[in-house]
Design an enzyme around this catalytic site. Structure first.
Site, PDB file in Angstrom:
ATOM      1  N   GLY A 246       0.789  -1.118   0.015  1.00 12.86           N
ATOM      2  CA  GLY A 246      -0.097   0.124   0.201  1.00 12.86           C
ATOM      3  C   GLY A 246       0.853   1.357  -0.090  1.00 12.86           C
ATOM      4  O   GLY A 246       0.572   2.223  -0.642  1.00 12.86           O
ATOM      5  N   ALA A 247       1.872   1.120   0.756  1.00  7.41           N
ATOM      6  CA  ALA A 247       2.854   2.342   0.800  1.00  7.41           C
ATOM      7  C   ALA A 247       4.163   1.656   1.520  1.00  7.41           C
ATOM      8  O   ALA A 247       4.059   0.652   2.080  1.00  7.41           O
ATOM      9  CB  ALA A 247       2.364   3.594   1.736  1.00  7.41           C
ATOM     10  N   MET A 248       5.199   2.561   1.428  1.00  8.50           N
ATOM     11  CA  MET A 248       6.530   2.198   1.815  1.00  8.50           C
ATOM     12  C   MET A 248       7.112   3.279   2.603  1.00  8.50           C
ATOM     13  O   MET A 248       7.294   4.519   1.859  1.00  8.50           O
ATOM     14  CB  MET A 248       7.468   1.541   0.911  1.00  8.50           C
ATOM     15  CG  MET A 248       8.873   1.229   1.535  1.00  8.50           C
ATOM     16  SD  MET A 248       8.846   0.225   2.956  1.00  8.50           S
ATOM     17  CE  MET A 248      10.220   0.710   3.727  1.00  8.50           C
ATOM     18  N   GLU A 249       7.550   3.370   3.828  1.00  6.18           N
ATOM     19  CA  GLU A 249       8.058   4.389   4.678  1.00  6.18           C
ATOM     20  C   GLU A 249       9.538   4.999   4.369  1.00  6.18           C
ATOM     21  O   GLU A 249      10.323   5.293   5.447  1.00  6.18           O
ATOM     22  CB  GLU A 249       7.901   4.201   6.005  1.00  6.18           C
ATOM     23  CG  GLU A 249       8.742   3.125   6.490  1.00  6.18           C
ATOM     24  CD  GLU A 249       8.174   1.765   6.622  1.00  6.18           C
ATOM     25  OE1 GLU A 249       8.678   0.836   7.430  1.00  6.18           O
ATOM     26  OE2 GLU A 249       7.109   1.618   5.803  1.00  6.18           O
ATOM     27  N   ASN A 250       9.924   4.744   3.206  1.00  6.25           N
ATOM     28  CA  ASN A 250      11.413   5.340   3.018  1.00  6.25           C
ATOM     29  C   ASN A 250      11.624   6.436   3.551  1.00  6.25           C
ATOM     30  O   ASN A 250      10.979   7.578   3.375  1.00  6.25           O
ATOM     31  CB  ASN A 250      11.863   5.318   1.555  1.00  6.25           C
ATOM     32  CG  ASN A 250      11.314   4.003   0.543  1.00  6.25           C
ATOM     33  OD1 ASN A 250      11.728   2.801   0.921  1.00  6.25           O
ATOM     34  ND2 ASN A 250      10.248   4.155  -0.213  1.00  6.25           N
TER      35      ASN A 250
ATOM     36  N   GLU B  79       5.422  -1.773  12.733  1.00  5.90           N
ATOM     37  CA  GLU B  79       4.086  -1.814  12.274  1.00  5.90           C
ATOM     38  C   GLU B  79       2.999  -1.610  13.283  1.00  5.90           C
ATOM     39  O   GLU B  79       1.949  -0.945  12.970  1.00  5.90           O
ATOM     40  CB  GLU B  79       4.144  -3.126  11.512  1.00  5.90           C
ATOM     41  CG  GLU B  79       5.025  -3.161  10.322  1.00  5.90           C
ATOM     42  CD  GLU B  79       4.981  -2.160   9.490  1.00  5.90           C
ATOM     43  OE1 GLU B  79       4.059  -1.419   9.070  1.00  5.90           O
ATOM     44  OE2 GLU B  79       5.878  -2.003   8.395  1.00  5.90           O
TER      45      GLU B  79
ATOM     46  N   HIS C  46      -0.125   6.625   8.769  1.00  2.00           N
ATOM     47  CA  HIS C  46       0.593   5.559   9.102  1.00  2.00           C
ATOM     48  C   HIS C  46       2.140   5.688   8.552  1.00  2.00           C
ATOM     49  O   HIS C  46       2.972   5.771   9.367  1.00  2.00           O
ATOM     50  CB  HIS C  46      -0.041   4.389   8.353  1.00  2.00           C
ATOM     51  CG  HIS C  46       0.737   3.106   8.535  1.00  2.00           C
ATOM     52  ND1 HIS C  46       0.004   2.044   9.436  1.00  2.00           N
ATOM     53  CD2 HIS C  46       1.834   2.396   8.426  1.00  2.00           C
ATOM     54  CE1 HIS C  46       0.915   1.122   9.466  1.00  2.00           C
ATOM     55  NE2 HIS C  46       1.775   1.180   8.545  1.00  2.00           N
ATOM     56  N   GLU C  47       2.248   6.096   7.550  1.00  2.00           N
ATOM     57  CA  GLU C  47       3.667   6.162   6.771  1.00  2.00           C
ATOM     58  C   GLU C  47       4.488   7.337   7.612  1.00  2.00           C
ATOM     59  O   GLU C  47       5.565   7.080   7.828  1.00  2.00           O
ATOM     60  CB  GLU C  47       3.597   6.355   5.309  1.00  2.00           C
ATOM     61  CG  GLU C  47       2.979   5.421   4.527  1.00  2.00           C
ATOM     62  CD  GLU C  47       3.351   3.963   5.010  1.00  2.00           C
ATOM     63  OE1 GLU C  47       4.661   3.833   5.225  1.00  2.00           O
ATOM     64  OE2 GLU C  47       2.483   3.086   5.236  1.00  2.00           O
TER      65      GLU C  47
END
Length: 944
Positions: free
Chosen positions: A344-348, A403, A380-381
């Site tokens: 869904g998304a990635m917190e880079n 998470e 969330h991210e």
């Protein structure tokens, strides 16, 4: 006398004198020797020493050895792809080359270095001493083609320990695959002049959890944090992004012009947080102390789809900084909407990547739920900036520290934009986590480090236990501590103490312990370190209270004693009370004893504890009667949780199913979302078990009767194309339409068909909130022309959320040939994007006509799905769960077991736990259906 041999007297005397002198000398020498020995005692000769044995060979497990530690990287990457093919003479290239220099600190004398590498051709390896640039002689280097992914470098020269620095230089070549892992390419279309579609290409990265090793040789473990300086060499007419702010320049290579973008050093961070993209995207920005940019396809930015995300990002970021009292340490936050990403998304850190529908909003066609999805995902991210980026779990076994916290904190983050969603955590996280944690094959939140080593084992941790149960136990812990301020103070101390470091869950307990007199570790240990959760059984007439592990398929108990913090309510005084139960077996609780025959007891008020509650039959009946007399007396969350507990207790053979069904009768008088959503989710399980049998008719008639009042409650809104003000009422309006239409309420079907007909005639007056439900109903009752129209609309739509609504609705047709065609489309990325493949198949499997087709499709294309898309790219667990939810026969069970056997024969560890849970659930379904089919049928017939 006779003559003999003799000596003279003088000679004899001389000999005597010499003898005496010699003896005296010897004595004197002995005396002197003794004096010297006493003064200078002798020492033993030194024992010959062997040279130290330096470790050789592979490490004992799949973890990197600790003889060297990375400090910093300098990485150069050159992807060769073009953003577009503008003539027939240009050959597109999906190759990339690069080099990396990692500075390591040698902790012990050593001749070996181990890094991670996967799917790269490493052409050069050099090791030099950092201070002198002296080159060390190599014996060999090799890549181990096994689960370790080790690049082993053997040196002839010894590296000195004592924290001496060395530089490891590598050159490598790789390929930009379209498998959505590592450094990959994505292909999409965009409108150009004359409204013509043009194929476009971009390169982007997804490193989490263990795919940085696919991009450059590195120490790919979360505790081995380092600083990164990235340089990307890319084609003209493209832009490069990474974790920090880039500085582009131009250069000429082999007669071609290239752009060279250099990125300054990052904070110390784990490899999985590194990110970069090369594209011709454009962006919109906002700057108020920190630069916030949203990048996307040019047409999406020009259409204004990024403005909502830009606005809420600033609000949430400022809100978190106020809550945590710790400033993030990046100069900018880039957020990018990617056509293809497997999560869904990635917190880079500094470059957060999203699916397009998770970041872009078309205000003209977006529903309230679309906006909520975007704001929740961004919250969330951004929470990961603190929980994951600044403070990182030491190893993947404590992934929930990342998470679970991000999920929990997102409910606080959205408040910055005026969203009040805190109570929805019960429906979205807790009840979902209950389901996932009801199996013997579940796993603890915090496992032993040695139990998680392979990449497939790490990927398997990204599930509902880590995300949802993690959030649930944090909510429970905050309630246990009893003061939100004290809880948040402990969290702030945890963040401050371990910033830019790694932590384990016991570090969190220690920080929270400073803010309470209660024993945090004693309370939390079983909740995080053991499998499952308890069911607390209260016999109200005697006060006897017990607990044991809740399992859908009963097995021998594990002897776990959870410390349960019970908040309860009795009808005699309506005052919420609290008690702590710390036993594994029966215990007398006098204050639970109910003497008044009309009094009832309600435990786990507002579902703050992560446990289910069972009562004696008499108390269940009293609660049911209270709901029927005046349901407002029971707290709203508990009206839903009572239903959820009862149905799941019935599934686990702990409660008669008719008791659970009886609780739903009162809903004819309740229009609130919480109880209806809980009831519909659980009644849906009955539908899944019986919608292929004669039991389904009576179930459908009961649902139609119950939903009619709710449908009529919202009918005026629906007819007028409007929605209620309260968010939960908006959700329940959708429930009313979906259930009424799918269960044959004629007025609902007529309404949906009429609105869809207007849509086909060029007027779409359907409110965005209702489009998924109405599109679905119209296509389910419509013909192939309706389906073709929706398919063309899907291809034509540019707003991601509108495309998602149509993509779901296409799965609602009852025509087998259309569903089969739709399944085939999922194999063609030009029709269904790779990022949408799994959810599309899951939608089809939800349809009773599509479920067997979807199961056969997944089995028939299992090798393609796992090989083409990669092990950790798509949620194989989600896919298997969706296509097998209806399974309740021995034949279906054998089919799943056959797939498991094929996995074992091919040595595939993919989705192993998901398969175990599918098998366990199917076994439980078979047993439950055999036991309850007639009972369920008779109950529903009695209510017709």
């Amino acid at each position: 006398m006779a003559k003999g041999c003799g000596m003279s007297k003088a000679v004899a005397i001389g000999i005597g004198v010499l003898t005496v002198s010699s003896v005296c000398g010897l004595v004197m020498m002995a005396v002197m020797y003794k004096i010297q020995i006493d003064k200078y005692p002798p020492r033993d000769p030194p024992i010959p020493t062997k040279p130290p044995v330096l470790p050789t060979g592979l490490p004992p497990n799949l973890r990197l050895p600790d003889n060297v530690i990375p400090e910093s990287y300098k990485v150069f990457l050159q992807p060769y792809l073009y953003p577009a093919i503008t003539n027939n003479y240009t050959n597109q290239s999906f190759a990339f080359t690069g080099n990396s220099t990692v500075r390591i600190k040698c902790m012990t004398d050593s001749k070996t270095i181990f890094l991670h590498v996967l799917d790269l051709n490493v052409t050069t390896v050099e090791v030099r001493k950092s201070d002198s640039n002296e080159k060390l002689s190599l014996s060999e280097y090799r890549i181990h083609q096994n689960e370790s992914n080790f690049l082993e470098i053997q040196l002839k020269d010894k590296m000195s320990g004592n924290e001496t620095y060395y530089d490891v230089f590598t050159k490598f070549e790789g390929e930009l695959h379209n498998d959505l892992t590592g450094f990959y390419m994505s292909q999409y279309t965009e409108k150009v002049k004359d409204d013509e579609d043009q194929e476009r290409f971009l390169a982007t990265s997804l490193m989490k959890p263990t795919d940085a090793r696919k991009v450059f040789p590195c120490f790919d473990e979360p505790a081995l944090k380092a600083m990164f300086e990235i340089t990307i060499i890319h084609r003209p007419d493209t832009n490069a992004l990474s974790n920090t702010i880039g500085d582009p320049g131009t250069t000429e290579i082999n007669g071609e012009e290239w752009i060279v973008t250099t990125f300054p050093k990052t904070p110390a961070m784990s490899t999985y947080l590194l990110a970069f993209t090369v594209s011709d995207f454009t962006f919109t920005q906002k700057s108020s102390g920190i630069k916030i940019n949203v990048h996307a396809r040019r047409e999406a930015i020009l259409a204004g789809y990024a403005e909502y995300a830009l606005d809420v990002t600033e609000k949430i970021l400022n809100h978190y900084q106020t809550i945590f009292e710790l400033k993030h340490s990046v100069e900018k936050i880039d957020q990018i909407a990617l056509p293809d990403i497997s999560v869904g998304a990635m917190e880079n850190w500094g470059l957060i990547a999203y699916q397009e529908s998770g970041l872009l909003i078309d205000k003209a066609t977006a529903s309230t739920f679309d906006e909520e999805k975007v704001v929740t995902l961004i919250a969330h991210e951004l929470a990961h900036l603190w929980f994951g980026n600044i403070v990182t779990m030491r190893w993947w076994n404590d992934l929930w520290l990342n998470e679970g916290f991000a999920t929990f904190m997102s409910y606080f983050g959205v408040e910055a934009d005026g969203w009040d969603l805190r109570d929805l955590i019960v429906l979205r996280e807790i009840q979902t986590a209950f389901q996932a944690d009801s199996f013997n094959s579940s796993q603890p939140l915090s496992m032993q480090e040695n139990d998680i080593q392979t990449s497939s084992e790490i990927v398997g941790l990204f599930d509902d236990i880590t995300h949802r149960k993690g959030a649930a136990v944090l909510r429970m812990l905050a309630t246990f501590i009893g003061n939100e301020n004290a809880f948040m103070k402990g969290i702030k101390a945890y963040l401050f103490k371990f910033q830019y470091q790694n932590a384990v869950h016991k570090d969190l307990w220690e920080c929270l312990q400073q803010e309470t007199t209660k024993d945090v570790e004693a309370f939390m240990s079983t909740w995080t370190e053991t499998v499952g959760y308890p069911v607390v059984t209260i016999i109200t007439q005697t006060g006897e209270t017990t607990q044991e592990q809740f399992l859908l398929k009963q097995a021998w108990g594990h002897g776990i004693a959870w410390q349960v913090d019970i908040r309860y309510l009795a009808s005699s005084d309506f005052v919420v009370k609290q008690d702590v139960l710390k036993v594994n077996g029966p215990v007398r609780r006098p204050h639970f004893e109910i003497e008044d025959k009309d009094e009832w007891l309600l435990a786990n008020v507002n579902c703050t504890g992560f446990f289910r509650v069972n009562y004696d039959e008499e108390n269940w009946n009293k609660l049911r009667m209270q709901l029927e007399r005046n349901h407002h007396v029971i707290p709203l969350i508990n009206r839903g949780q009572l239903i959820d507990d009862a149905f799941n207790l019935a599934r686990a053979h702990r409660l008669n199913v008719t008791t659970a069904l009886g609780l739903t009768k009162y809903l004819i008088n309740d229009t609130e979302y919480f109880p209806w959503e809980s009831a519909l989710k659980n009644l849906d399980h009955l539908v899944l078990m019986f919608d292929r049998s004669e039991v389904y008719g009576p179930i459908m008639k009961y649902l139609r009767k119950q939903i009619t009042i709710l449908y009529e409650h919202f009918e005026e809104y629906t007819k007028n194309g409007t929605i209620p003000k309260k968010l939960t009422d908006q959700y329940n309006q959708v429930n009313a339409i979906s259930v009424a239409c799918s269960n044959g309420l004629s007025s609902c079907i007529t309404m949906a068909s009429s609105l869809f007909k207007d849509y086909r005639n060029g007027t779409n007056n359907i409110h965005p909130n209702l489009r998924s439900a109405i599109y679905c109903s119209a296509i389910a009752s419509g013909d192939d022309d309706d389906w073709e129209f929706a398919w063309n609309e899907y291809q034509r739509a540019t707003a991601p959320a509108e495309k998602d609504k149509l993509r779901y609705a296409l799965s609602c047709t009852k025509e087998i040939w259309l569903l089969n065609r739709y399944l085939q489309y999922t194999l063609d990325p030009s029709k269904i994007r790779k990022t949408d493949m799994v959810s599309t198949i899951n939608y089809i499997a939800k349809n009773v006509a599509g479920q067997p087709l979807a199961w056969d499709f997944v089995r028939g294309h299992w090798s393609y799905i796992t090989q083409e898309y990669g092990a950790g790219v798509i949620s194989l667990g989600s896919l298997l769960d969706a296509v097998t939810k209806r399974f309740s026969t021995d034949v279906e069970l054998e089919e799943v077991r056959q797939l498991q056997r094929e996995q074992d024969e091919n040595n595939q560890g993919l989705a192993a736990q998901a398969l175990e849970q599918v098998i366990e659930r199917t076994e439980a379904n078979i047993e439950w259906v055999k036991e309850n089919k007639l009972l369920v049928k008779e109950w529903f017939i009695g209510e017709m």
